[in-house]
Design a protein around this motif. Structure first.
Motif, PDB file in Angstrom:
ATOM      1  N   ARG A  79       0.838  -1.195   0.000  1.00  0.00           N
ATOM      2  CA  ARG A  79       0.000   0.000   0.000  1.00  0.00           C
ATOM      3  C   ARG A  79       0.875   1.247   0.000  1.00  0.00           C
ATOM      4  NH1 ARG A  79      -4.598  -0.800   4.530  1.00  0.00           N
ATOM      5  NH2 ARG A  79      -2.781  -0.549   5.896  1.00  0.00           N
ATOM      6  N   ILE A  80       0.355   2.298  -0.609  1.00  0.00           N
ATOM      7  CA  ILE A  80       1.112   3.543  -0.701  1.00  0.00           C
ATOM      8  C   ILE A  80       0.216   4.708  -0.333  1.00  0.00           C
ATOM      9  CG2 ILE A  80       0.609   3.888  -3.170  1.00  0.00           C
ATOM     10  CD1 ILE A  80       3.518   5.020  -3.371  1.00  0.00           C
ATOM     11  N   GLY A  81       0.811   5.716   0.299  1.00  0.00           N
ATOM     12  CA  GLY A  81       0.103   6.936   0.633  1.00  0.00           C
ATOM     13  C   GLY A  81       1.012   8.124   0.392  1.00  0.00           C
ATOM     14  N   VAL A  82       0.423   9.312   0.254  1.00  0.00           N
ATOM     15  CA  VAL A  82       1.201  10.524   0.019  1.00  0.00           C
ATOM     16  C   VAL A  82       0.726  11.613   0.969  1.00  0.00           C
ATOM     17  CG1 VAL A  82       1.912  12.274  -1.638  1.00  0.00           C
ATOM     18  CG2 VAL A  82       1.486   9.940  -2.423  1.00  0.00           C
TER      19      VAL A  82
ATOM     20  N   SER B  54       1.271  23.526   7.245  1.00  0.00           N
ATOM     21  CA  SER B  54       0.323  22.495   7.673  1.00  0.00           C
ATOM     22  C   SER B  54       0.447  21.306   6.737  1.00  0.00           C
ATOM     23  CB  SER B  54      -1.108  23.046   7.671  1.00  0.00           C
ATOM     24  OG  SER B  54      -1.385  23.707   6.443  1.00  0.00           O
ATOM     25  N   THR B  55      -0.272  20.243   7.039  1.00  0.00           N
ATOM     26  CA  THR B  55      -0.129  18.991   6.294  1.00  0.00           C
ATOM     27  C   THR B  55      -1.444  18.609   5.621  1.00  0.00           C
ATOM     28  OG1 THR B  55       1.548  18.212   7.839  1.00  0.00           O
ATOM     29  CG2 THR B  55       0.479  16.540   6.471  1.00  0.00           C
ATOM     30  N   VAL B  56      -1.338  18.069   4.431  1.00  0.00           N
ATOM     31  CA  VAL B  56      -2.491  17.542   3.709  1.00  0.00           C
ATOM     32  C   VAL B  56      -2.241  16.069   3.408  1.00  0.00           C
ATOM     33  CG1 VAL B  56      -3.779  17.576   1.534  1.00  0.00           C
ATOM     34  CG2 VAL B  56      -3.206  19.723   2.671  1.00  0.00           C
ATOM     35  N   LEU B  57      -3.186  15.209   3.785  1.00  0.00           N
ATOM     36  CA  LEU B  57      -3.114  13.800   3.416  1.00  0.00           C
ATOM     37  C   LEU B  57      -3.597  13.695   1.982  1.00  0.00           C
ATOM     38  CD1 LEU B  57      -2.592  10.859   4.193  1.00  0.00           C
ATOM     39  CD2 LEU B  57      -4.922  10.753   5.110  1.00  0.00           C
ATOM     40  N   TYR B  58      -2.655  13.731   1.057  1.00  0.00           N
ATOM     41  CA  TYR B  58      -2.997  13.854  -0.358  1.00  0.00           C
ATOM     42  C   TYR B  58      -3.492  12.537  -0.949  1.00  0.00           C
ATOM     43  CZ  TYR B  58      -2.818  16.458  -4.724  1.00  0.00           C
ATOM     44  OH  TYR B  58      -3.169  17.123  -5.865  1.00  0.00           O
ATOM     45  N   VAL B  59      -2.879  11.446  -0.519  1.00  0.00           N
ATOM     46  CA  VAL B  59      -3.331  10.114  -0.938  1.00  0.00           C
ATOM     47  C   VAL B  59      -3.403   9.236   0.312  1.00  0.00           C
ATOM     48  CG1 VAL B  59      -2.878   8.065  -2.346  1.00  0.00           C
ATOM     49  CG2 VAL B  59      -2.253  10.322  -3.211  1.00  0.00           C
TER      50      VAL B  59
ATOM     51  N   ASP C 165      -3.973   2.963  -9.695  1.00  0.00           N
ATOM     52  CA  ASP C 165      -4.411   3.928 -10.712  1.00  0.00           C
ATOM     53  C   ASP C 165      -4.731   5.267 -10.059  1.00  0.00           C
ATOM     54  OD1 ASP C 165      -4.147   2.091 -12.755  1.00  0.00           O
ATOM     55  OD2 ASP C 165      -6.221   1.403 -12.621  1.00  0.00           O
ATOM     56  N   PHE C 166      -5.415   5.215  -8.921  1.00  0.00           N
ATOM     57  CA  PHE C 166      -5.728   6.450  -8.190  1.00  0.00           C
ATOM     58  C   PHE C 166      -4.446   7.129  -7.705  1.00  0.00           C
ATOM     59  CE2 PHE C 166      -6.416   8.327  -3.917  1.00  0.00           C
ATOM     60  CZ  PHE C 166      -7.194   9.416  -4.292  1.00  0.00           C
ATOM     61  N   ALA C 167      -3.519   6.342  -7.158  1.00  0.00           N
ATOM     62  CA  ALA C 167      -2.262   6.911  -6.654  1.00  0.00           C
ATOM     63  C   ALA C 167      -1.481   7.584  -7.773  1.00  0.00           C
ATOM     64  CB  ALA C 167      -1.424   5.810  -6.003  1.00  0.00           C
ATOM     65  N   ILE C 168      -1.438   6.947  -8.948  1.00  0.00           N
ATOM     66  CA  ILE C 168      -0.710   7.532 -10.086  1.00  0.00           C
ATOM     67  C   ILE C 168      -1.383   8.820 -10.543  1.00  0.00           C
ATOM     68  CG2 ILE C 168      -0.153   7.165 -12.518  1.00  0.00           C
ATOM     69  CD1 ILE C 168       0.300   4.194 -11.790  1.00  0.00           C
TER      70      ILE C 168
END
Length: 371
Positions: free
Chosen positions: A133-136, A142-147, A154-157
């Motif tokens: 699993r991958i997250g960004v 401040s911080t944003v949980l982008y992924v 496909d969504f992550a790309i």
């Protein structure tokens, strides 16, 4: 072994044996009550029955009849056995051995070139993932949980492509307007382009510049700590977790941050999360924005990263993506999401073989007896 339809076996097998026994009894009584059943009576039959050849043929016939009877009985019983569906309970335990990897990006403009190259390279890597699993997470003030952590590649790309747009715009901004310290210094003929570019960047940066005027920018410790606690079920599930942190570690805080980098790294170490650090080479370092020296920022980040058990990399001319991935792959993935499933599996192999052999013997002996 057990039956899926045990009542069939409980009733069918005794019933089959009873029917076979009844037929044998009827056949035996008929044989005793009338020694001549059809055919033509002949004189001197006793002499023929005493011949060795006759006795051998009669013994052979009786053996064949006995074999045929036994094979037919076995075929009937096996058929009932199969009708009851012999099965066994099979328990399957599966565990997925995968990793959770967070990409934690300092999205301040001083490091946009490194971020652009990193995201561009990671797209191909994400396409080759298998279950990991991958997250960004991106941060500045401040911080944003982008992924959020996902295996939907496909969504992550798609989201990485969006980040490439942001970092590309930041690169363009730095190349064209980075030399201006104040808006008033921008020439009038460039103001329209500046306004358009600044608005496009502002669309992406809105969530990471909350309270920027009061708190400052590039709050590295807060960004790493927030990324750490963005792992799903962080405090309730043991997994192999890693963070790839890309920053120049040049904190521009206007007040004391809630968490400094060494403290955030300590949280990661205690939580079993390994941090891999990517730091710009000296030729890429933005000295104009730096409060401290290149070496001070590098050494502090390297120490923090290595205390988590991770590795520290400097991006000079080329990004050491291959080395980073090699280190990540060396971390053994924990078995997670252990799932136990129980199901009934049919076991027809032995009964089918027995039924086939019984039928072949029955028909074979029948053919021999007819001769």
């Amino acid at each position: 072994m057990e039956f899926q339809y045990p009542s069939v076996a409980k009733i069918g097998i005794p019933a089959a044996l009873a029917v076979i026994g009844l037929l044998l009894l009827i056949s035996w009584r008929r044989g005793r009550s009338s020694p001549y059943r059809g055919g033509v009576r002949a004189a001197g039959a006793g002499r023929i029955r005493n011949l060795p050849v006759y006795r051998n043929l009669r013994l052979g016939a009786r053996i064949l009849w006995a074999v045929r009877l036994l094979s037919l009985t076995a075929a009937i019983l096996t058929a009932v056995f199969l009708a009851a569906r012999p099965s066994k309970n099979v328990t399957t335990r599966t565990g997925v051995k995968k990793r959770d990897i967070f990409l934690c990006l300092d999205a301040s403009r001083s490091i946009c070139e490194q971020n652009y190259e990193l995201v561009d390279r990671l797209e191909d890597i994400v396409r080759g993932l298998d279950g990991d699993r991958i997250g960004v997470s991106i941060f500045n003030t401040s911080t944003v949980l982008y992924v959020p952590m996902t295996d939907d590649y496909d969504f992550a790309i798609e989201k990485l492509e969006e980040l490439k747009v942001l970092f590309g715009l930041q690169k363009e901004y730095e190349e064209k307007f980075g030399q201006y310290e104040y808006y008033s210094q921008i020439p009038d003929e460039e103001m329209e382009e500046f306004t358009s570019l600044d608005a496009q960047i502002g669309y992406y940066e809105a969530g990471i510049l909350v309270d920027n005027a009061e708190k400052g920018s590039s709050l590295i410790g807060e960004g790493l700590a927030t990324c750490l606690y963005s792992f799903p079920r962080y405090d309730r599930e043991q997994r192999t977790r890693m963070i790839l942190l890309s920053t120049d570690n040049d904190e521009q805080a206007l007040e004391t941050p809630a968490v400094e980098l060494p403290e955030a790294a300590n949280y990661c170490r205690k939580g079993g999360v390994t941090v891999f650090g990517l730091f710009p080479g000296e030729s890429r370092f933005d000295y104009g924005a730096a409060n401290r020296s290149y070496e001070e920022d590098r050494q502090e980040m390297q120490k923090a990263v290595e205390e988590t058990g991770g590795a520290f990399y400097v991006a000079d001319e080329n990004l050491p993506i291959g080395e980073i991935l090699g280190q990540i792959e060396k971390h053994e993935a924990m078995a997670v999401r252990m799932i136990s499933t129980s199901r009934m599996v049919d076991q027809p192999e032995v009964p089918v073989i027995a039924l086939t052999i019984s039928l072949l013997v029955t028909f074979g002996t029948g053919l021999v007896l007819k001769r």
